[in-house]
Design a protein around this motif. Structure first.
Motif, PDB file in Angstrom:
ATOM      1  N   LEU A 141     -31.760 -65.795  17.971  1.00 54.59           N
ATOM      2  CA  LEU A 141     -31.248 -64.167  18.672  1.00 54.59           C
ATOM      3  C   LEU A 141     -31.255 -63.199  17.480  1.00 54.59           C
ATOM      4  O   LEU A 141     -32.052 -62.614  17.335  1.00 54.59           O
ATOM      5  N   ALA A 142     -30.947 -63.555  16.960  1.00 60.29           N
ATOM      6  CA  ALA A 142     -30.501 -62.301  15.508  1.00 60.29           C
ATOM      7  C   ALA A 142     -32.159 -62.145  14.536  1.00 60.29           C
ATOM      8  O   ALA A 142     -31.554 -60.553  14.751  1.00 60.29           O
ATOM      9  N   ALA A 143     -32.299 -63.487  14.243  1.00 58.53           N
ATOM     10  CA  ALA A 143     -33.467 -63.076  13.676  1.00 58.53           C
ATOM     11  C   ALA A 143     -34.261 -62.150  14.004  1.00 58.53           C
ATOM     12  O   ALA A 143     -35.475 -60.915  13.772  1.00 58.53           O
ATOM     13  N   LEU A 144     -34.866 -62.730  15.606  1.00 53.92           N
ATOM     14  CA  LEU A 144     -35.531 -61.535  16.226  1.00 53.92           C
ATOM     15  C   LEU A 144     -35.252 -59.920  16.481  1.00 53.92           C
ATOM     16  O   LEU A 144     -36.206 -59.092  16.833  1.00 53.92           O
ATOM     17  N   ASN A 145     -33.736 -59.907  17.039  1.00 57.84           N
ATOM     18  CA  ASN A 145     -33.763 -58.203  16.860  1.00 57.84           C
ATOM     19  C   ASN A 145     -33.826 -57.807  15.483  1.00 57.84           C
ATOM     20  O   ASN A 145     -34.026 -56.786  15.635  1.00 57.84           O
ATOM     21  N   VAL A 146     -33.860 -58.629  14.876  1.00 58.18           N
ATOM     22  CA  VAL A 146     -33.880 -58.098  12.938  1.00 58.18           C
ATOM     23  C   VAL A 146     -35.526 -57.570  13.725  1.00 58.18           C
ATOM     24  O   VAL A 146     -36.026 -56.056  13.015  1.00 58.18           O
ATOM     25  N   ALA A 147     -36.042 -57.836  13.997  1.00 56.09           N
ATOM     26  CA  ALA A 147     -37.721 -58.062  13.824  1.00 56.09           C
ATOM     27  C   ALA A 147     -38.284 -57.003  14.353  1.00 56.09           C
ATOM     28  O   ALA A 147     -39.702 -56.028  14.382  1.00 56.09           O
ATOM     29  N   GLY A 148     -37.440 -56.746  15.957  1.00 52.57           N
ATOM     30  CA  GLY A 148     -37.385 -55.193  16.053  1.00 52.57           C
ATOM     31  C   GLY A 148     -37.844 -55.347  17.821  1.00 52.57           C
ATOM     32  O   GLY A 148     -36.995 -56.234  18.143  1.00 52.57           O
ATOM     33  N   THR A 168     -22.381 -57.926  13.813  1.00 50.79           N
ATOM     34  CA  THR A 168     -22.654 -58.543  16.139  1.00 50.79           C
ATOM     35  C   THR A 168     -22.617 -59.617  15.898  1.00 50.79           C
ATOM     36  O   THR A 168     -21.795 -60.816  16.893  1.00 50.79           O
ATOM     37  N   CYS A 169     -23.718 -60.330  15.431  1.00 54.21           N
ATOM     38  CA  CYS A 169     -24.090 -62.087  15.667  1.00 54.21           C
ATOM     39  C   CYS A 169     -22.769 -62.500  14.723  1.00 54.21           C
ATOM     40  O   CYS A 169     -22.837 -64.149  15.899  1.00 54.21           O
ATOM     41  N   THR A 170     -22.298 -62.195  14.132  1.00 57.42           N
ATOM     42  CA  THR A 170     -20.868 -63.217  13.365  1.00 57.42           C
ATOM     43  C   THR A 170     -19.268 -62.793  14.039  1.00 57.42           C
ATOM     44  O   THR A 170     -19.126 -64.084  14.523  1.00 57.42           O
ATOM     45  N   LEU A 171     -19.297 -61.636  15.187  1.00 60.42           N
ATOM     46  CA  LEU A 171     -18.065 -61.516  15.935  1.00 60.42           C
ATOM     47  C   LEU A 171     -18.667 -62.310  16.812  1.00 60.42           C
ATOM     48  O   LEU A 171     -17.981 -63.355  17.427  1.00 60.42           O
ATOM     49  N   LEU A 172     -19.747 -62.969  17.607  1.00 60.68           N
ATOM     50  CA  LEU A 172     -20.776 -63.338  18.716  1.00 60.68           C
ATOM     51  C   LEU A 172     -20.095 -65.115  17.882  1.00 60.68           C
ATOM     52  O   LEU A 172     -19.426 -65.709  18.522  1.00 60.68           O
TER      53      LEU A 172
END
Length: 707
Positions: free
Chosen positions: A135-142, A336-340
């Motif tokens: 999901l982190a990769a997807l959010n980075v995509a846009g 954010t994903c690291t904290l998650l």
């Protein structure tokens, strides 16, 4: 200090995106994971607990919708609290909301692992961490790509839940079992305290509403789409929760339900008995995984905007404000994903739910305070398109209810909330306070009590108004079309221009010229006159005026600044003033007055404006330079073109689309006032204003005569 530049996030999210983000963020853990834990606390009354939580979230929804339409910025709740209650409270609210959204996302990913474990031999936490990385990769995509996935996920989810609720209702009408609400078990075994504690626990189920506010900067037409999308989502989710949980209680009984971490799957065993084999279980797992994926994705998307917004304001390190090639806040997403991942490794299921709920209760209470502060601040540029009804009583309920629910949830959530608050205060005190120089709208309230205010907030809100543009009902084009024009070949003093413009305006408004002169001059003296790019905007709002009127002044050889205001002259700089706009509006609608000013200011900032302004040949072209391109059309009545058929027609007989009108007519070098009985002649140049659809129809009909 020098502040790093940052890029605005692109507006790609539609009404449906707002709806699916809100819905996807809410229908997940609250439905697929939490009912068992909630039933253990309050028995059969768990259904009422969900309904009560849905009702108590309404004040926060209304307040968020109002604030979002007034200040559509990334960071949502943080931005609102910072600009209303000041950066200290903004830091507390921003960090608290960020943590709450991260915890809620972790809760959903734990639930995903639990449901997958019913059909696959997978460990819960490692699976959740793997999904986080994807999901982190997807959010980075846009955000567009991310919201596109949400559309598919939420639509699929709602279809499956509809089948579940419908099948459950049919099953219960045919079942012989005694209803748990009519059995020997008390309706509220934990009493009122147990019910309220459960309401606080399930409150996290509706926390998805906090996510949309953080994405407000990326929403198209936020004035309409945010409140409507949030309202539709809350209605959908409340119905699903109440009906679905009622079916689970009736199908399983409270004892079985209270011991299950996969309550929907357990209920499906009875409800979907008509399906072959384990089809019902597989369908339930598919729905749960879809819901948890949608919620976690929406959570990461919105939570990552909080570090972004706080870095923009220098509360967090500047590097978190940077965006990647696709316009997404890459560093903020990764943090954010690291904290998650950390939350997944450390906390258990019930602790995650309680801590997230407590932080959301604190946030929603503060948002209701923020609306009260903004309303009472008296800032004209606070201009929400949606205003919460029943103010301030709704907000009072929205402040009091979270305090009661937090008190009933136990010591752990309260201590955690106090700890997050203390850490945020410490961060602000030792890191951020010396990096910023602003205060919130609370000081505008204090100013009414004789204390200081923060003028920078008013400027920021005016900039937001400029970005948002006009509303559909704003009469900007009509005001420009009816404006007086002074086209002066020789230099003129600003004092004389004020006098001449006031004389003209006094012909249309019930205010004498001397009073107008005094208001315009007073505005210059108190810094109320904008001047930039060779243009001065003078405005006044005298009493007893209805509507708005304008005077446009062009002076190719320049306006002499002879009013004796050094600050005004310094703001004008070395650029010669060649355009002066005078706007007069009534006191009843300051927002409309400021939106018209913001539209003028935005047009003036166009690099081509002054060249076009100076090159215009006549009054009609001067006005057309200010009109919005998509809202006006010029036609020349000429033989040999489709407009030839208009010769000899009176204006009242023209076949015009609804909402379109002839605003200007130029005939043989002079301007004439359009009236219904005016008969068109060969060579007339018409300026028509209207909506985009009507003008497109005219363009198609008379295209060869346009220009």
């Amino acid at each position: 200090m020098i502040r790093l530049p940052f890029a605005r996030l692109s507006k790609e999210l539609t009404l449906f995106d707002v709806y699916v983000i809100s819905t996807g963020a809410m229908i997940s853990t609250g439905f697929f994971l939490l009912p068992g834990l909630a039933t253990a606390s309050t028995g059969p009354s768990v259904v009422f607990a969900y309904l009560l939580a849905g009702l108590l979230i309404i004040p926060a929804l209304l307040s968020q919708a109002e604030l979002s339409t007034a200040m559509p910025r990334a960071g949502g709740a943080y931005y609102f609290l910072d600009r209303t209650l000041g950066p200290l409270v903004g830091t507390v609210g921003g960090v608290g909301t960020w943590f709450a959204l991260v915890l809620k996302s972790a809760f959903g990913l734990i639930g995903m692992g639990a449901y997958l474990g019913l059909v696959l031999d997978v460990p819960i936490v490692p699976t959740a961490i793997g999904v986080t990385v994807l999901l982190a990769a997807l959010n980075v995509a846009g955000s567009k790509e991310s919201s596109g996935l949400l559309r598919v996920l939420v639509t699929t989810l709602l279809i499956i839940l509809f089948v579940f609720i419908l099948s459950g209702a049919v099953h219960l009408t045919q079942a012989d079992a005694t209803s748990p609400w009519r059995g020997p078990e008390p309706f509220m075994p934990g009493g009122i305290d147990g019910l309220l504690a459960t309401v606080g626990l399930v409150f996290v189920s509706f926390g998805g509403l906090a996510k949309v506010a953080s994405l407000a900067e990326e929403v198209k037409h936020p004035d309409r789409n945010i409140p409507l999308g949030m309202g539709l989502a809350l209605g959908t989710v409340t119905v699903v929760y109440v009906a679905g949980v009622a079916i689970m209680v009736a199908a399983l009984g409270t004892q079985t339900l209270s011991s299950s971490l996969t309550p929907v799957a357990a209920a499906a065993g009875a409800i979907f008995s008509w399906m072959p084999g384990r089809s019902g279980t597989w369908l339930t797992v598919a729905a749960a995984v879809t819901a948890f994926a949608a919620m976690a994705n929406a959570g990461i998307m919105s939570a990552s905007r909080y570090p972004l917004a706080m870095a923009r304001d220098r509360l967090f390190p500047d590097g978190l404000a940077a965006t990647g090639r696709r316009g997404t806040p890459v560093r903020s997403i990764l943090l954010t994903c690291t904290l998650l991942v950390g939350a997944l490794l450390i906390l258990d299921v019930e602790s995650v739910a309680k801590l997230a709920s407590a932080l959301l209760l604190l946030l929603f209470g503060l948002l209701n305070v923020a609306v009260i502060v903004m309303r009472e601040s008296g800032i004209d540029s606070y201009d929400p398109a949606f205003r919460s009804p029943f103010y301030p009583w709704v907000q009072f309920i929205g402040v009091f209810a979270p305090l009661v629910l937090m008190a009933e949830m136990g010591w752990l959530p309260v201590l955690f909330t106090v700890g997050v608050t203390g850490a945020s205060v410490g961060w602000y005190t030792y890191y951020a306070r010396d990096r910023i120089g602003r205060d919130g709208a609370i000081f505008h309230v204090f100013e009414r009590l004789g204390r200081r205010r923060f003028a920078g907030l008013d400027r920021e809100l005016r900039d937001i108004m400029k970005e948002k543009g006009l509303r559909a009902e704003d009469p900007f084009d009509e005001v420009v079309a009816q404006a007086f024009v002074l086209d002066l070949p020789d230099p003129i003093g600003l004092d004389e221009a004020i006098h001449d413009a006031s004389e003209l305006l006094a012909q249309r408004v019930p205010v004498d010229a001397e009073a107008l002169i005094e208001e315009f001059s007073s505005g210059i003296g108190h810094g109320g006159t904008a001047v930039a790019h060779g243009v001065a905007l003078l405005h006044a709002r005298p009493p007893n005026v209805e509507g708005s009127e304008m005077v446009l002044v062009r002076c190719n050889r320049g306006v002499v600044l002879d009013v004796g205001e050094e600050d005004f002259a310094r703001e004008a700089g070395s650029a010669r003033i060649r355009a002066v706009f005078f706007l007069v509006s009534g006191e009843r609608d300051p927002g409309r007055h400021l939106r018209i000013l913001a539209q003028l200011a935005g047009r003036v900032e166009d690099e081509q404006f002054m060249d076009e302004w100076l090159a215009d040949r006549n009054e009609q072209e001067l006005k057309e330079t200010l009109l919005r391109d998509e809202r006006f059309l010029s036609l020349t009545v000429a033989t040999g073109t489709p407009t030839e058929q208009l010769v000899g027609l009176a204006l009242r007989d023209l076949p015009m689309p609804d909402g379109s009108l002839v605003a200007l007519i130029r005939r043989r070098g002079r301007q004439i006032v359009p009236r219904g009985r005016t008969v068109l002649q060969e060579g007339d140049r018409l300026t028509i204003i209207g909506d985009a659809v009507g003008l497109a129809q005219l363009m198609e009909r008379y295209g060869d005569g346009a220009g």
